[in-house]
Design an enzyme around this catalytic site. Structure first.
Site, short mmCIF file in Angstrom:
data_model
loop_
_atom_site.label_atom_id
_atom_site.label_comp_id
_atom_site.label_asym_id
_atom_site.label_seq_id
_atom_site.Cartn_x
_atom_site.Cartn_y
_atom_site.Cartn_z
N THR A 232 0.84 -1.20 0.00
CA THR A 232 0.00 0.00 0.00
C THR A 232 0.88 1.25 0.00
O THR A 232 0.40 2.34 0.30
CB THR A 232 -0.92 0.03 1.24
OG1 THR A 232 -0.13 -0.10 2.42
CG2 THR A 232 -1.95 -1.08 1.19
N ASP A 258 -2.43 -2.10 -3.54
CA ASP A 258 -3.25 -0.90 -3.68
C ASP A 258 -2.55 0.12 -4.58
O ASP A 258 -3.14 1.15 -4.89
CB ASP A 258 -3.52 -0.28 -2.31
CG ASP A 258 -4.48 0.90 -2.40
OD1 ASP A 258 -5.60 0.71 -2.91
OD2 ASP A 258 -4.11 2.02 -1.99
N GLU A 263 0.50 2.83 -12.76
CA GLU A 263 -0.90 3.17 -12.50
C GLU A 263 -1.34 4.51 -13.05
O GLU A 263 -2.55 4.77 -13.17
CB GLU A 263 -1.17 3.15 -10.99
CG GLU A 263 -0.52 4.31 -10.23
CD GLU A 263 -0.84 4.28 -8.74
OE1 GLU A 263 -1.31 5.31 -8.23
OE2 GLU A 263 -0.63 3.23 -8.10
N HIS A 295 -5.54 2.28 -5.62
CA HIS A 295 -4.95 3.36 -4.84
C HIS A 295 -6.02 4.05 -3.97
O HIS A 295 -6.17 5.27 -4.00
CB HIS A 295 -4.28 4.38 -5.76
CG HIS A 295 -3.14 5.11 -5.07
ND1 HIS A 295 -1.93 5.36 -5.69
CD2 HIS A 295 -3.03 5.64 -3.84
CE1 HIS A 295 -1.14 6.02 -4.87
NE2 HIS A 295 -1.79 6.19 -3.73
N PHE A 298 -5.95 5.56 1.04
CA PHE A 298 -6.06 6.86 1.70
C PHE A 298 -7.50 7.34 1.83
O PHE A 298 -7.78 8.33 2.53
CB PHE A 298 -5.28 7.92 0.90
CG PHE A 298 -5.99 8.37 -0.35
CD1 PHE A 298 -6.73 9.54 -0.36
CD2 PHE A 298 -5.95 7.60 -1.50
CE1 PHE A 298 -7.41 9.94 -1.50
CE2 PHE A 298 -6.62 7.99 -2.65
CZ PHE A 298 -7.36 9.17 -2.65
#
Length: 329
Positions: A232, A258, A263, A295, A298
Site C-alpha cells: 500500500t 493498492d 498506475e 490506490h 487513503f
C-alpha cells in the site's frame, strides 16, 4: 490567491471546499491530470495543487514557472514524482502533507490481509452466483503468524500495532528503527531475515533510489514459499513483472496491491468499457489469490479532511512567509 487543483475528483472537491471556509482562497478544480499537454491550464495560477500521479518533471515545471506558478502544493506524503532539483532551480517551492491518517492506509493493508487469508473476495463472488460450497476457501489463522513490516514510520507502526493485536509476531526492517514498534514486542532485523521468516510482508517505506524494486526476483526467492505480500506504499517498490513468475510457481502465495508502478494512466478513472492495455496488470488480475485495489487506501473521510486541511494550511503558511512542510531536494 488563485489555486488550481489537478487530478480532482468529487471527494477532493467536497473536502477542499469544506476546509477552505477558514481560508477563503480562490479554488479551481481540474479533473485532468497535470501533464505536458495540460500544463497550459495552470497559466496564471500562483499555486498548483498536485496529486500522486501528476507529472512534475522538469519540462512541466518549466512551463509552470513561466506561467506564474510559485508554489507546488502536494496533497500527498510522497514526492518521488517531483523533479526537486528542477523545482528549486526554477524558484518553485514544494510543500507536502507529511501525514494525514496513518490509520486509513494501515487499516486498508490489514483489510487486504484478511480478505486474502480467508478468500473473502472469492466467497463474495461465489455466493452472489448462488454457489454456497466451501471448497477452495480454506484459510489460515493470523494468530501466531510472523508478519514482516518494511518501513516503521507512522503507517508501519499502526499496521504493526493492529497485527500485534491479532497475536502475530512482528519483524521490522527500517534504517531508522521506531521504538514504538519495539514496545509492541516487535524486533528490528536485517531485510534478508525478515524476508526468510515472515508469513506476511507489508510495505510501508518511501520510494527512493534505495527502495526502488526492493521486491524483485531475488527477494521473492528469499521469501517463505507461499508467503503473502501486501503493498500500500508506492508501486515502484515492487518489480511487478517478477510477481507473475512467483505467483505461477507458488513461491508467492497471496498478493494484495493498492498501488501499481504503471498506475498513472489507469487508476482514478472508470475504464470498464475499454480493453485493458497493460498486459502485466491484466495478467495479475487473472490470479485467484490476488486482490488489487486502485490506490484507495487513503480514501477515508478522516484522511480526506486532514489532507485538505494540511494542504491549505501549507499554502497559507507559505503565503505569510513562514512556510511549513517544505520538501528539500
Amino acid at each position: 490567491m488563485r489555486i488550481i487543483l489537478f487530478s480532482n475528483q468529487t471527494y477532493d472537491r467536497d473536502s477542499f471546499l469544506a476546509a477552505n471556509r477558514s481560508h477563503g482562497f480562490e479554488l479551481h478544480f481540474q479533473q485532468a491530470q497535470l501533464r505536458l499537454d495540460t500544463v497550459a491550464l495552470a497559466m496564471g495560477f500562483e499555486v498548483v495543487c498536485a496529486f500522486v500521479n501528476d507529472d512534475l518533471s522538469r519540462p512541466v515545471l518549466e512551463h509552470l514557472a513561466a506561467g506564474g506558478t510559485r508554489l507546488i502544493a502536494l496533497r500527498s506524503a510522497g514526492y518521488n514524482h517531483v523533479d526537486l532539483a528542477a523545482a528549486h532551480a526554477l524558484g518553485l517551492s514544494v510543500v507536502r502533507v507529511p501525514a494525514y491518517s496513518p490509520h486509513a492506509v494501515a487499516e486498508h493493508a490489514v483489510g487486504l490481509v484478511l480478505a486474502l487469508c480467508r478468500h473473502l473476495h472469492r466467497a463474495y463472488n461465489r455466493t452472489r452466483d448462488g454457489d454456497f460450497s466451501l471448497h477452495g476457501l480454506t484459510g489460515f489463522d493470523l494468530h501466531g503468524r510472523t508478519v514482516g513490516v518494511i518501513g516503521s514510520g507512522q503507517i508501519g507502526e499502526v499496521f504493526a500495532r493492529i497485527m500485534s493485536g491479532f497475536g502475530c509476531h512482528i519483524l521490522a526492517y527500517d534504517p531508522y528503527p521506531n521504538p514504538a514498534v519495539e514496545a509492541l514486542g516487535g524486533s528490528f532485523v536485517e531485510l534478508d531475515r525478515l524476508l526468510a521468516e515472515s508469513d506476511i510482508i507489508s510495505l510501508h517505506c518511501p520510494l527512493n533510489d534505495a527502495t526502488r524494486h526492493l521486491i524483485n526476483p531475488r527477494s521473492l526467492q528469499q521469501m517463505k514459499h507461499g508467503a503473502m505480500l501486501i503493498n500500500t506504499g508506492r508501486g515502484a517498490l515492487v518489480d511487478t513483472p517478477a510477481l507473475i513468475e512467483a505467483l505461477k510457481s507458488g513461491q508467492l502465495g497471496y498478493l494484495g496491491l493498492d498501488v501499481y508502478e504503471e498506475e498513472s494512466e489507469i487508476f482514478f478513472a472508470d475504464r470498464s468499457d475499454l480493453p485493458l492495455q497493460d498486459d502485466v496488470l491484466a495478467r495479475l488480475l487473472t490470479f485467484p489469490n490476488v486482490i488489487i485495489t486502485a490506490h484507495q487506501a487513503f480514501l477515508t473521510r478522516e484522511a480526506l479532511a486532514a489532507i485538505a486541511d494540511t494542504t491549505l494550511a501549507n499554502i497559507a503558511a507559505w503565503h505569510s512567509g513562514n512556510p511549513a512542510n517544505l520538501v528539500d531536494g
